[in-house]
Enzyme design. Structure first.
Site, PDB file in Angstrom:
ATOM      1  N   PRO A  88      40.929  63.348 -46.299  1.00 20.01           N
ATOM      2  CA  PRO A  88      39.517  62.951 -46.174  1.00 20.01           C
ATOM      3  C   PRO A  88      39.151  61.875 -47.194  1.00 20.01           C
ATOM      4  CG  PRO A  88      39.707  65.062 -47.317  1.00 20.01           C
ATOM      5  CD  PRO A  88      41.084  64.715 -46.850  1.00 20.01           C
ATOM      6  N   SER A 117      35.923  63.381 -43.645  1.00 15.61           N
ATOM      7  CA  SER A 117      35.192  63.631 -44.876  1.00 15.61           C
ATOM      8  C   SER A 117      33.757  64.088 -44.611  1.00 15.61           C
ATOM      9  CB  SER A 117      35.163  62.359 -45.724  1.00 15.61           C
ATOM     10  OG  SER A 117      34.275  62.489 -46.820  1.00 15.61           O
ATOM     11  N   GLN A 138      36.539  68.289 -43.649  1.00 15.61           N
ATOM     12  CA  GLN A 138      36.465  68.523 -45.095  1.00 15.61           C
ATOM     13  C   GLN A 138      35.033  68.816 -45.489  1.00 15.61           C
ATOM     14  OE1 GLN A 138      35.069  65.926 -47.361  1.00 15.61           O
ATOM     15  NE2 GLN A 138      35.355  67.194 -49.171  1.00 15.61           N
ATOM     16  N   TYR A 140      32.278  69.757 -48.757  1.00 15.98           N
ATOM     17  CA  TYR A 140      31.774  70.076 -50.087  1.00 15.98           C
ATOM     18  C   TYR A 140      30.632  71.070 -49.877  1.00 15.98           C
ATOM     19  CZ  TYR A 140      34.106  65.871 -51.957  1.00 15.98           C
ATOM     20  OH  TYR A 140      35.027  64.928 -52.334  1.00 15.98           O
ATOM     21  N   THR A 166      36.945  71.336 -50.301  1.00 14.84           N
ATOM     22  CA  THR A 166      37.338  70.663 -51.539  1.00 14.84           C
ATOM     23  C   THR A 166      36.673  71.359 -52.715  1.00 14.84           C
ATOM     24  OG1 THR A 166      37.685  68.530 -50.452  1.00 14.84           O
ATOM     25  CG2 THR A 166      37.278  68.495 -52.819  1.00 14.84           C
ATOM     26  N   LYS A 241      41.334  72.867 -50.841  1.00 18.19           N
ATOM     27  CA  LYS A 241      41.929  71.619 -51.322  1.00 18.19           C
ATOM     28  C   LYS A 241      41.530  71.379 -52.782  1.00 18.19           C
ATOM     29  CE  LYS A 241      42.176  66.646 -50.219  1.00 18.19           C
ATOM     30  NZ  LYS A 241      41.665  66.080 -51.484  1.00 18.19           N
ATOM     31  N   SER A 263      46.319  69.169 -54.901  1.00 16.77           N
ATOM     32  CA  SER A 263      45.657  67.863 -54.973  1.00 16.77           C
ATOM     33  C   SER A 263      44.951  67.709 -56.307  1.00 16.77           C
ATOM     34  CB  SER A 263      44.631  67.727 -53.838  1.00 16.77           C
ATOM     35  OG  SER A 263      43.866  66.547 -53.970  1.00 16.77           O
ATOM     36  N   HIS A 265      42.776  65.150 -56.411  1.00 19.52           N
ATOM     37  CA  HIS A 265      41.727  64.262 -55.911  1.00 19.52           C
ATOM     38  C   HIS A 265      42.143  62.791 -56.042  1.00 19.52           C
ATOM     39  CE1 HIS A 265      37.554  65.111 -54.472  1.00 19.52           C
ATOM     40  NE2 HIS A 265      37.429  63.815 -54.581  1.00 19.52           N
ATOM     41  N   ARG A 268      40.943  60.919 -59.134  1.00 18.25           N
ATOM     42  CA  ARG A 268      39.568  60.417 -59.145  1.00 18.25           C
ATOM     43  C   ARG A 268      38.587  61.355 -59.857  1.00 18.25           C
ATOM     44  NH1 ARG A 268      38.384  56.444 -55.498  1.00 18.25           N
ATOM     45  NH2 ARG A 268      36.418  57.349 -54.770  1.00 18.25           N
ATOM     46  N   GLY A 297      48.432  62.852 -53.007  1.00 20.06           N
ATOM     47  CA  GLY A 297      48.492  62.182 -54.294  1.00 20.06           C
ATOM     48  C   GLY A 297      49.779  61.416 -54.496  1.00 20.06           C
ATOM     49  N   GLY A 298      49.727  60.105 -54.269  1.00 20.60           N
ATOM     50  CA  GLY A 298      50.852  59.249 -54.600  1.00 20.60           C
ATOM     51  C   GLY A 298      51.875  59.031 -53.514  1.00 20.60           C
ATOM     52  N   ARG A 300      53.701  57.204 -50.964  1.00 24.99           N
ATOM     53  CA  ARG A 300      53.792  55.805 -50.540  1.00 24.99           C
ATOM     54  C   ARG A 300      55.071  55.504 -49.763  1.00 24.99           C
ATOM     55  NH1 ARG A 300      49.494  56.547 -52.217  1.00 24.99           N
ATOM     56  NH2 ARG A 300      48.154  55.216 -53.514  1.00 24.99           N
TER      57      ARG A 300
END
Length: 369
Positions: A88, A117, A138, A140, A166, A241, A263, A265, A268, A297-298, A300
């Site tokens: 999200p 999100s 997702q 909040y 989250t 999450k 996670s 985040h 962030r 997270g990360g 790639r």
């Protein structure tokens, strides 16, 4: 800086997710770039998420049979063609005019799951109508529980299959890159699915006040008991999450959640937190297969996905990379980002002698000792 328009076709020289980062930078405003690219504080955790993957070496294996090889994985009763889902991220219309609808179309082209999100810039019903692959929502948790109850009803009616709660952001992280860019949302872009919700007033601390953040906002932040409230107000499975500690994984299991996302985040919220891949093994050991674990997270490269699954994840979420694909070329860019990762994953499986994901374990990592 004059921004380039979205691409109508992918240049043949585009070969990796790093290429999409460059293409996106040429098409995003300074505000949007600061929002999507940046992290908290000195962005140490943002960098650590990538560095920790690079420090894990894979052990090549040869002459293994790859007959019947595939990347299929089952999550919450649905079989996915591959273990790559879209995390999200808020306000996709800052990246592309077609926003989350374009993202959903790109995900559907690769049959990838997408998590919408809470702060999506398009109506959740619009996104659901465009998607042809499973959607999760997702959330909040907000103090206006009446509004959240109605939102959960909308989510279920639109066909979303899970709630991803989250839990690692009771406050917004201190994102200096956004501050330096004087970030603000462009006109006409907002969290449209939260319109009409009663919100707490913004925090303005004056010199001499006893506290800056302790008060109404943190008093209203969700706690473990709110998972029970959520379960009482939706029939959808709940995935938590933001788990970064084995003890929190244990508490989540005690609250009978359907899954966990390891996670931080994306770096962030709390800077100098460890990389997600660093904490994954201890959490996977504690969970012991009771519920599926996802990781973000990360990610790639396809090799990153392989390492995450070897250390206990069932699947992974990608964030910034698909936003860069969206900014570069809309739905086609999102689909191409996913296709690159899936191809890299299959190649990594072949080179490590594993035909299916359930054959993955820590033995694919090179033990230098």
């Amino acid at each position: 800086m004059s921004l380039l328009p979205p691409l109508t076709q992918i240049p043949p020289e585009v070969a990796s997710l790093e290429d999409y980062e460059r293409l996106a930078r040429e098409r995003l405003t300074d505000h949007a770039w600061a929002y999507y690219y940046g992290g908290a504080g000195d962005e140490i955790t943002v960098r650590r998420n990538r560095e920790a993957f690079a420090e894990l070496a894979l052990a090549p294996r040869v002459l293994a049979s790859m007959t019947g090889g595939h990347t299929r994985v089952n999550l919450l009763g649905h079989e996915y063609d591959h273990p790559i889902l879209l995390a999200p991220i808020a306000y996709h219309r800052m990246a592309h005019p077609e926003g989350e609808v374009a993202t959903a179309l790109g995900a559907s082209a690769l049959k990838a799951g997408m998590i919408l999100s809470t702060h999506a810039s398009m109506l959740l019903e619009q996104v659901a109508a465009a998607a042809q692959a499973p959607l999760w929502y997702q959330l909040y948790l907000q103090p206006d529980r009446g509004f959240i109850r109605e939102l959960l009803q909308r989510v279920a009616a639109a066909g979303y299959r899970a709630i991803v709660l989250t839990v690692d952001a009771p406050l917004k992280g201190l994102r200096n890159r956004e501050h330096h860019a004087l970030f603000k949302l462009p006109p006409g872009i907002e969290a449209v699915n939260l319109k009409g919700m009663e919100s707490l007033p913004p925090v303005y601390a004056r010199p001499g006040d006893p506290s800056i953040y302790f008060g109404p906002h943190l008093d209203a932040a969700p706690t473990w008991k709110d998972i029970t409230w959520l379960q009482e107000n939706t029939h959808l499975p709940i995935i938590v999450k933001g788990i970064m500690h084995p003890d929190d994984a244990t508490l989540a299991l005690q609250h009978q959640v359907a899954g966990l996302v390891v996670s931080n985040h994306g770096g962030r919220t709390l800077d100098t937190a460890p990389a997600t891949i660093e904490v994954l093994p201890a959490i996977a050991d504690r969970v012991a297969g009771q519920v599926p674990i996802l990781l973000d997270g990360g990610i790639r490269r396809g090799t990153d996905i392989l390492k995450a699954i070897a250390l206990g994840a069932k699947a992974v979420l990608i964030g910034r990379p698909y936003i860069y694909g969206l900014a570069a070329a809309g739905a086609v860019g999102v689909a191409h980002v996913l296709n690159i990762l899936r191809a890299e994953l299959e190649m990594a499986m072949a080179f490590t002698g594993r035909a299916t994901l359930d054959q993955m374990d820590a033995s694919i990592l090179w033990d230098w000792e």
